[in-house]
Each structure stands twice: as C-alpha cells, then as structure tokens.
Design a protein around this motif. Structure first.
Motif, PDB file in Angstrom:
ATOM      1  N   ARG A 242      54.024  23.371  11.877  1.00 37.00           N
ATOM      2  CA  ARG A 242      53.493  22.456  12.888  1.00 37.00           C
ATOM      3  C   ARG A 242      51.972  22.524  12.849  1.00 37.00           C
ATOM      4  NH1 ARG A 242      55.501  26.952  15.337  1.00 37.00           N
ATOM      5  NH2 ARG A 242      57.545  25.981  15.523  1.00 37.00           N
ATOM      6  N   LEU A 243      51.314  21.503  13.397  1.00 36.95           N
ATOM      7  CA  LEU A 243      49.851  21.468  13.390  1.00 36.95           C
ATOM      8  C   LEU A 243      49.264  22.465  14.383  1.00 36.95           C
ATOM      9  CD1 LEU A 243      47.315  20.139  12.271  1.00 36.95           C
ATOM     10  CD2 LEU A 243      47.545  18.342  13.988  1.00 36.95           C
ATOM     11  N   GLY A 244      49.913  22.631  15.524  1.00 34.65           N
ATOM     12  CA  GLY A 244      49.403  23.576  16.502  1.00 34.65           C
ATOM     13  C   GLY A 244      50.050  23.360  17.852  1.00 34.65           C
ATOM     14  N   HIS A 245      49.620  24.130  18.844  1.00 31.94           N
ATOM     15  CA  HIS A 245      50.137  24.009  20.201  1.00 31.94           C
ATOM     16  C   HIS A 245      49.251  23.036  20.975  1.00 31.94           C
ATOM     17  CE1 HIS A 245      52.880  27.489  19.868  1.00 31.94           C
ATOM     18  NE2 HIS A 245      51.966  27.923  19.010  1.00 31.94           N
ATOM     19  N   PRO A 246      49.827  22.090  21.690  1.00 32.00           N
ATOM     20  CA  PRO A 246      49.016  21.112  22.435  1.00 32.00           C
ATOM     21  C   PRO A 246      48.258  21.771  23.576  1.00 32.00           C
ATOM     22  CG  PRO A 246      51.324  20.883  23.019  1.00 32.00           C
ATOM     23  CD  PRO A 246      51.282  21.861  21.878  1.00 32.00           C
ATOM     24  N   LEU A 247      47.004  21.403  23.721  1.00 30.23           N
ATOM     25  CA  LEU A 247      46.164  21.876  24.814  1.00 30.23           C
ATOM     26  C   LEU A 247      45.863  20.714  25.753  1.00 30.23           C
ATOM     27  CD1 LEU A 247      43.733  24.167  22.776  1.00 30.23           C
ATOM     28  CD2 LEU A 247      45.752  24.844  24.079  1.00 30.23           C
ATOM     29  N   GLU A 248      45.007  20.964  26.715  1.00 34.91           N
ATOM     30  CA  GLU A 248      44.703  19.966  27.750  1.00 34.91           C
ATOM     31  C   GLU A 248      44.210  18.644  27.148  1.00 34.91           C
ATOM     32  OE1 GLU A 248      41.898  19.579  31.763  1.00 34.91           O
ATOM     33  OE2 GLU A 248      41.562  21.174  30.315  1.00 34.91           O
ATOM     34  N   ASN A 249      44.790  17.546  27.620  1.00 39.83           N
ATOM     35  CA  ASN A 249      44.424  16.177  27.227  1.00 39.83           C
ATOM     36  C   ASN A 249      44.734  15.863  25.773  1.00 39.83           C
ATOM     37  OD1 ASN A 249      43.445  15.402  29.755  1.00 39.83           O
ATOM     38  ND2 ASN A 249      41.398  16.204  29.324  1.00 39.83           N
ATOM     39  N   HIS A 250      45.560  16.670  25.123  1.00 38.85           N
ATOM     40  CA  HIS A 250      45.884  16.374  23.733  1.00 38.85           C
ATOM     41  C   HIS A 250      46.586  15.034  23.594  1.00 38.85           C
ATOM     42  CE1 HIS A 250      47.418  16.536  19.713  1.00 38.85           C
ATOM     43  NE2 HIS A 250      48.658  16.467  20.154  1.00 38.85           N
ATOM     44  N   ASN A 251      46.234  14.281  22.549  1.00 42.21           N
ATOM     45  CA  ASN A 251      46.854  12.999  22.220  1.00 42.21           C
ATOM     46  C   ASN A 251      46.788  12.021  23.390  1.00 42.21           C
ATOM     47  OD1 ASN A 251      48.078  11.210  20.476  1.00 42.21           O
ATOM     48  ND2 ASN A 251      50.140  11.771  21.093  1.00 42.21           N
ATOM     49  N   SER A 252      45.620  11.970  24.031  1.00 41.78           N
ATOM     50  CA  SER A 252      45.461  11.092  25.184  1.00 41.78           C
ATOM     51  C   SER A 252      44.288  10.149  24.961  1.00 41.78           C
ATOM     52  CB  SER A 252      45.225  11.921  26.453  1.00 41.78           C
ATOM     53  OG  SER A 252      44.023  12.680  26.347  1.00 41.78           O
ATOM     54  N   LEU A 253      44.416   8.953  25.490  1.00 44.83           N
ATOM     55  CA  LEU A 253      43.331   7.966  25.500  1.00 44.83           C
ATOM     56  C   LEU A 253      42.986   7.709  26.951  1.00 44.83           C
ATOM     57  CD1 LEU A 253      41.555   5.944  23.840  1.00 44.83           C
ATOM     58  CD2 LEU A 253      43.315   4.242  24.328  1.00 44.83           C
ATOM     59  N   ILE A 254      41.813   8.153  27.363  1.00 44.55           N
ATOM     60  CA  ILE A 254      41.424   8.030  28.762  1.00 44.55           C
ATOM     61  C   ILE A 254      40.018   7.458  28.844  1.00 44.55           C
ATOM     62  CG2 ILE A 254      42.897   9.890  29.616  1.00 44.55           C
ATOM     63  CD1 ILE A 254      40.667  11.822  29.355  1.00 44.55           C
ATOM     64  N   PRO A 255      39.672   6.805  29.970  1.00 40.61           N
ATOM     65  CA  PRO A 255      38.300   6.283  30.113  1.00 40.61           C
ATOM     66  C   PRO A 255      37.280   7.381  29.866  1.00 40.61           C
ATOM     67  CG  PRO A 255      39.693   5.456  31.877  1.00 40.61           C
ATOM     68  CD  PRO A 255      40.504   6.489  31.141  1.00 40.61           C
ATOM     69  N   LYS A 256      36.242   7.059  29.125  1.00 41.25           N
ATOM     70  CA  LYS A 256      35.265   8.075  28.748  1.00 41.25           C
ATOM     71  C   LYS A 256      34.634   8.743  29.968  1.00 41.25           C
ATOM     72  CE  LYS A 256      31.556   8.880  25.441  1.00 41.25           C
ATOM     73  NZ  LYS A 256      30.768   9.743  26.318  1.00 41.25           N
ATOM     74  N   LYS A 257      34.466   7.971  31.042  1.00 36.98           N
ATOM     75  CA  LYS A 257      33.842   8.533  32.242  1.00 36.98           C
ATOM     76  C   LYS A 257      34.694   9.625  32.887  1.00 36.98           C
ATOM     77  CE  LYS A 257      35.705   4.930  35.296  1.00 36.98           C
ATOM     78  NZ  LYS A 257      36.510   5.812  36.143  1.00 36.98           N
ATOM     79  N   ASP A 258      35.996   9.665  32.523  1.00 37.62           N
ATOM     80  CA  ASP A 258      36.893  10.657  33.121  1.00 37.62           C
ATOM     81  C   ASP A 258      37.125  11.872  32.234  1.00 37.62           C
ATOM     82  OD1 ASP A 258      37.199   8.957  35.294  1.00 37.62           O
ATOM     83  OD2 ASP A 258      38.989   7.989  34.471  1.00 37.62           O
ATOM     84  N   THR A 259      36.488  11.924  31.059  1.00 35.70           N
ATOM     85  CA  THR A 259      36.793  13.010  30.131  1.00 35.70           C
ATOM     86  C   THR A 259      36.085  14.309  30.483  1.00 35.70           C
ATOM     87  OG1 THR A 259      34.993  12.327  28.647  1.00 35.70           O
ATOM     88  CG2 THR A 259      37.201  11.432  28.215  1.00 35.70           C
ATOM     89  N   GLY A 260      35.034  14.254  31.285  1.00 38.04           N
ATOM     90  CA  GLY A 260      34.260  15.468  31.539  1.00 38.04           C
ATOM     91  C   GLY A 260      33.366  15.773  30.353  1.00 38.04           C
ATOM     92  N   LEU A 261      32.512  16.769  30.514  1.00 40.68           N
ATOM     93  CA  LEU A 261      31.575  17.120  29.455  1.00 40.68           C
ATOM     94  C   LEU A 261      32.079  18.332  28.684  1.00 40.68           C
ATOM     95  CD1 LEU A 261      28.176  16.649  31.316  1.00 40.68           C
ATOM     96  CD2 LEU A 261      29.146  15.186  29.542  1.00 40.68           C
ATOM     97  N   ASN A 262      32.117  18.201  27.375  1.00 38.11           N
ATOM     98  CA  ASN A 262      32.529  19.310  26.512  1.00 38.11           C
ATOM     99  C   ASN A 262      31.274  19.917  25.886  1.00 38.11           C
ATOM    100  OD1 ASN A 262      34.779  20.775  25.291  1.00 38.11           O
ATOM    101  ND2 ASN A 262      34.046  19.930  23.365  1.00 38.11           N
ATOM    102  N   TYR A 263      31.152  21.233  25.956  1.00 38.69           N
ATOM    103  CA  TYR A 263      29.949  21.915  25.463  1.00 38.69           C
ATOM    104  C   TYR A 263      30.278  22.776  24.252  1.00 38.69           C
ATOM    105  CZ  TYR A 263      27.331  20.735  29.735  1.00 38.69           C
ATOM    106  OH  TYR A 263      26.686  20.078  30.746  1.00 38.69           O
ATOM    107  N   ARG A 264      29.244  22.979  23.412  1.00 35.22           N
ATOM    108  CA  ARG A 264      29.329  23.962  22.347  1.00 35.22           C
ATOM    109  C   ARG A 264      27.973  24.698  22.307  1.00 35.22           C
ATOM    110  NH1 ARG A 264      29.216  19.142  22.613  1.00 35.22           N
ATOM    111  NH2 ARG A 264      31.168  18.834  21.487  1.00 35.22           N
ATOM    112  N   LYS A 265      27.998  25.970  21.880  1.00 35.55           N
ATOM    113  CA  LYS A 265      26.769  26.760  21.850  1.00 35.55           C
ATOM    114  C   LYS A 265      26.008  26.510  20.560  1.00 35.55           C
ATOM    115  CE  LYS A 265      28.181  30.480  24.953  1.00 35.55           C
ATOM    116  NZ  LYS A 265      28.354  31.943  25.126  1.00 35.55           N
ATOM    117  N   CYS A 266      24.745  26.111  20.705  1.00 34.85           N
ATOM    118  CA  CYS A 266      23.881  25.827  19.555  1.00 34.85           C
ATOM    119  C   CYS A 266      22.760  26.862  19.498  1.00 34.85           C
ATOM    120  CB  CYS A 266      23.291  24.416  19.664  1.00 34.85           C
ATOM    121  SG  CYS A 266      24.544  23.113  19.665  1.00 34.85           S
TER     122      CYS A 266
END
Length: 508
Positions: A242-266
């Motif tokens: 299998r590809l992996g275990h589904p996490l939050e919002n996996h395989n979902s299409l939602i309005p961009k304004k509702d997605t929240g901000l995702n961060y990564r450390k640079c």
C-alpha cells in the motif's frame, strides 16, 4: 452549527478596514504591546475566570458572554475568554466585539487567518463547544481504511458542485521508486501550483486548483496537461502493498481558504545588509520539500519568542537584480526575503539575531494576485513605498521576460532618504539595460543635494507618471507600501479614472 453574525468584518467604518482589503492598527495604551501581553500570559494570572478548569460550552452559554468585560468567542470549536486581551488587540476592541458571544471563525479568517491564535490565546481557553461538527459520510468511510489506501481512489460527492472537477490520484512502483500521479483535470497547472513536503515520515502534497486545494496526505510535474508525477526514492528495494496510512485531509478537495497554513523549517544560509536598516535573508528549503512561491504572493515566517509563536507575513524576492542569471525554474531550493529591521520591534530583531544555520518556519503561499492579469498587458506601472518594493521584484522579472505585448514598465519608488532606497544601483542598471523599464525615486525627507522628485504620493506626481503608451493600451497598476500609502494611492488612482480591474494592491 453556530450562527455567524451577518455583518461584515471589520466594520465598514472601522479603523481596521483598508480600502484594499487589508487592516490598520489602532493606537494602544502604554504597556499594552505584544510583549506586554506575552508577559501577562506567563504571569500565572487567571485569564479565563475559571481557575484553570476547562468546560464544555453550549451555544446558549456562549451567547451570554457578549460584553467587553465578559467576552467569549468561539474559533474552530474552541471557546476563548478574550476580555483580558481587549486592550492588547492591535485592531481595537470594537473588532473583537463583532464576534462576542458567537462563532467568530469566519470573521477571524477574513483578517487573521495567519495568526497563531492557539498560542496567543492559550491562557484564555475556556473549553470546547458542546456541539461537534457533523462528519461527512465519506470521511468516516476513509477512516475505516486502517491499513492504508486503495491503489486508486477518487474524491467523491463531498466536493462542492461549484468547485473544479473532481481530481484523482494513482500510484505505481518499481523495485526502487514509487511514482504518485495526480490527475487535476485542469490544463493550467504548473510548478507554482504544487507544494510537497516530506517531514517526520509523513508525506503531504497540495495542489492548488483555482481557489481549491487538493491534498494528498500520507512529488516531477508535467506542465500543460494537468497531470502531476511525484517520484519517490524507496529506502529499500522491496515491494509495497500500500502507499501509506491516510492522515488528516488526505484525498480531499477543499476551498483553499479552509486548508490552514502548513509550515516547514527552513535553514538560514546567508544574511546581507542592503541598506542601513534592511537586510537580505536567504533561507534554504528542506531537501524533501518542493515549494515555489507564485508571483505576487507572500508567505508567513514563524518564530518562537519567549515561548510564544509569533507570525509575520513577508513577500519573497528573486535575486535576478543581483545576478545576470535568471531565477532557475527547476530545483529552486532557496527563498530570499528583503526585511526591514525595526530596532524597537518584537519579530524583526529576533529574526536578525538568528545565526547562520538556525531555522525559521515558512508557510505555504497566500495571496490573490493572478498571473492572468498580465495577459496582453501593454503598460505596467508599479508604485512602491519602502519595503513595499518586495512584490515588485518578481513582477519586474516576469514582466520583462515573459510578456511579449509589453511596451513599458515604470516604477515610482517612494522613500524617506537616499540611504533608504533598496537596490538603487541595480534598478538604474536595469533601466539602462532594458529601455522598456523606467524608474523614478521620490524622497519625502531629502538632503539639499537631492535633484530628484520630492514629497509624498499625490495627484500631481501620479498624473505625470501614469501616461499610457497608447490612448487605449491595456494597463495594470500595482501598489504596495504602508497601509496609509496604499489607501491614499488607491483613492488617487480612482480619481484619475483607473478602473478596479486596472489596480492591484498588495496587502497581507
């Protein structure tokens, strides 16, 4: 669900409302700064009035707490007593009262979506709403797939009918590689539309489709055919069931304004002085991240200061003014920021104190600028004040490189003194090199030796500057700077009979 107040937010007459959709600060009393608020939250004082208890709040109970001295607000299912925060709120007490005793999530998102309210208001947390949101049918079904995902899945009828056609994904493998394929059913997908992160053994791919986000959460892009291929290197040459275990919002299409901000450390890899108070910061993306910030969009930088997460918006710049080489299209691992350091500020001194090798959290891009505004453009006018110059850098590069119909680009750059002008020599060299580009510097506090234009944004300066190359040429005017500058500029442009479609203001 709770009823959301119908009035607009901020109120039309509020000091917080900007003509361009941004927000203005209101004067705060002495001792009511952000740092003062942080100190108060760490003082041990009971800010909820509940002596440390967390309670379930009914809708009826929430409605009863609707005064300045007793103001509860619900944000995303959590209820906060914001009365202690009233005098510390940069937007003023009246703005908080718009959501008093109600679910203020939508109102909050219109102005403050980027603010980390969980950290700012954690000592004001009263508890959860007793009414919990309904879980969509297919979401429950997705959660039943505990051992991973089917080889091929497709977004179902939870998508809004007004949104784009349902995207889907598939995956296949060799002994050493896994390829994830996303079918967007859109032909205008490019590298800017895809954000990929692999952090702490979780994989997340977000594809921007118009005003929606399609999320694969458990990346090679083929442009102009609407298909995205993400190739992953396996740690071991074994077959996956299998590809992996589904996490939050996996395989979902939602309005961009509702997605929240995702961060990564640079990682901070360089820091250079540009003017006496402005520096060029270069951050390196993690090796497992793909992120290209589209033209005209900004990101949020996040630092933890005295135990509280502080977030500020900044627009990345390209380095094309510093180099003869154009910004690379592929494998761009660096993000550049021109940032003014405010000695008495909270965020920028902390940013300036970072050492090479330290990390800063960077969000996904935000913004409403559309590249389609450049189609068949003939005259481009840029009005910038101070570090409001930052969105103009990428615009300049793109316009002079990619718009065949373009006749001229003019930049009017407002500053206080000559020492404040960012990249002056580079702009003058660009004007000499490309005859389509002209730059004019305007100073509000020049020395007696200054021979250029003086003053603030005004009808006289603009009417002379904004001359079309042809009587009916297609025009776009971009404006960015402090809120008073932007608001005044928009009013003046409208007085000069430029339409809303011909004006774009950058605000965050």
């Amino acid at each position: 669900m709770l009823n959301v107040p119908s009035q607009s937010f901020p109120a039309p007459s509020s000091q917080q409302r900007a003509a361009s959709g941004g927000r203005s600060k209101v004067p705060l009393k002495q001792g009511r700064s952000l740092m003062d608020w942080i100190r108060l939250t760490k003082s041990g004082k009971d800010l909820t009035g509940l002596k440390g208890r967390l309670i379930e709040v009914t809708e009826e109970e929430l409605k009863r707490h609707n005064t300045k001295d007793d103001c509860w607000i619900c944000i995303r299912g959590f209820v906060y007593n914001v009365s202690p925060y009233m005098e510390y709120h940069p937007g003023g007490e009246d703005e908080l009262m718009r959501a008093a005793g109600s679910d203020g999530t939508d109102l909050f998102d219109q102005v403050h979506r980027w603010v980390n309210y969980e950290s700012m208001l954690k000592e004001c947390l009263v508890g959860r709403m007793a009414i919990k949101p309904t879980i969509p049918k297919d979401y429950r079904e997705e959660k039943k797939v505990l051992n991973g995902m089917l080889p091929k899945t497709q977004v179902t009828d939870t998508l809004t009918k007004e949104g784009p056609g349902s995207p889907s994904y598939d995956w296949f493998q060799t002994d050493s590689l896994v390829t994830l394929v996303i079918y967007t059913k859109q032909k205008d997908i490019n590298l800017d539309s895809v954000i990929v992160d692999h952090q702490d053994d979780s994989f997340r791919a977000e594809t921007i489709i118009k005003d929606y986000s399609y999320i694969i959460h458990i990346v090679r892009v083929i442009e102009n055919v609407g298909k995205i291929e993400i190739v992953l290197k396996k740690k071991e040459n074994t077959s996956w069931k299998r590809l992996g275990h589904p996490l939050e919002n996996h395989n979902s299409l939602i309005p961009k304004k509702d997605t929240g901000l995702n961060y990564r450390k640079c990682q901070l890899i360089s820091k250079e002085c540009v003017t006496h108070d402005t520096k060029l910061f270069c951050l390196m993306l993690p090796p497992s991240t793909h992120l290209q910030v589209p033209i005209g969009q900004h990101v949020y930088l996040k630092l933890t200061i005295t135990g509280t997460e502080i977030v500020k918006p900044y627009t990345p710049v390209s380095d094309f003014l510093l180099s003869e080489l154009k910004e690379p299209v592929l494998n761009n691992k660096y993000i550049y920021f021109l940032i003014k350091i405010y000695a008495a500020g909270l965020f920028t001194p902390e940013l300036d104190h970072l050492q090479i090798g330290d990390f800063v959290s960077v969000s996904n891009p935000e913004g409403n600028f559309k590249i389609s505004q450049f189609q068949e453009l003939e005259d481009l006018f840029l009005l910038a004040a101070g570090t409001g110059f930052t969105p103009m850098v990428k615009i300049l590069n793109y316009a002079l490189t990619n718009i065949p119909s373009l006749r001229k680009v003019k930049l009017m750059f407002f500053n206080k003194t000559e020492d404040d002008i960012i990249w002056r020599s580079q702009l003058e060299k660009l004007a000499f090199k490309d005859k389509r580009f002209q730059v004019e510097f305007v100073l509000s506090a020049p020395t007696s030796e200054w021979n250029g234009k003086q003053g603030h944004i005004s009808p006289g300066l603009l009417s002379e500057f904004l001359k079309r190359s042809l009587d009916r040429s297609k025009v776009l005017i971009c404006i960015c700077g402090p809120t008073p500058f932007t608001e005044q500029g928009i009013r003046l442009l409208q007085d000069l009979n430029f339409s809303k479609d011909e004006i774009h203001s950058f605000t965050a």
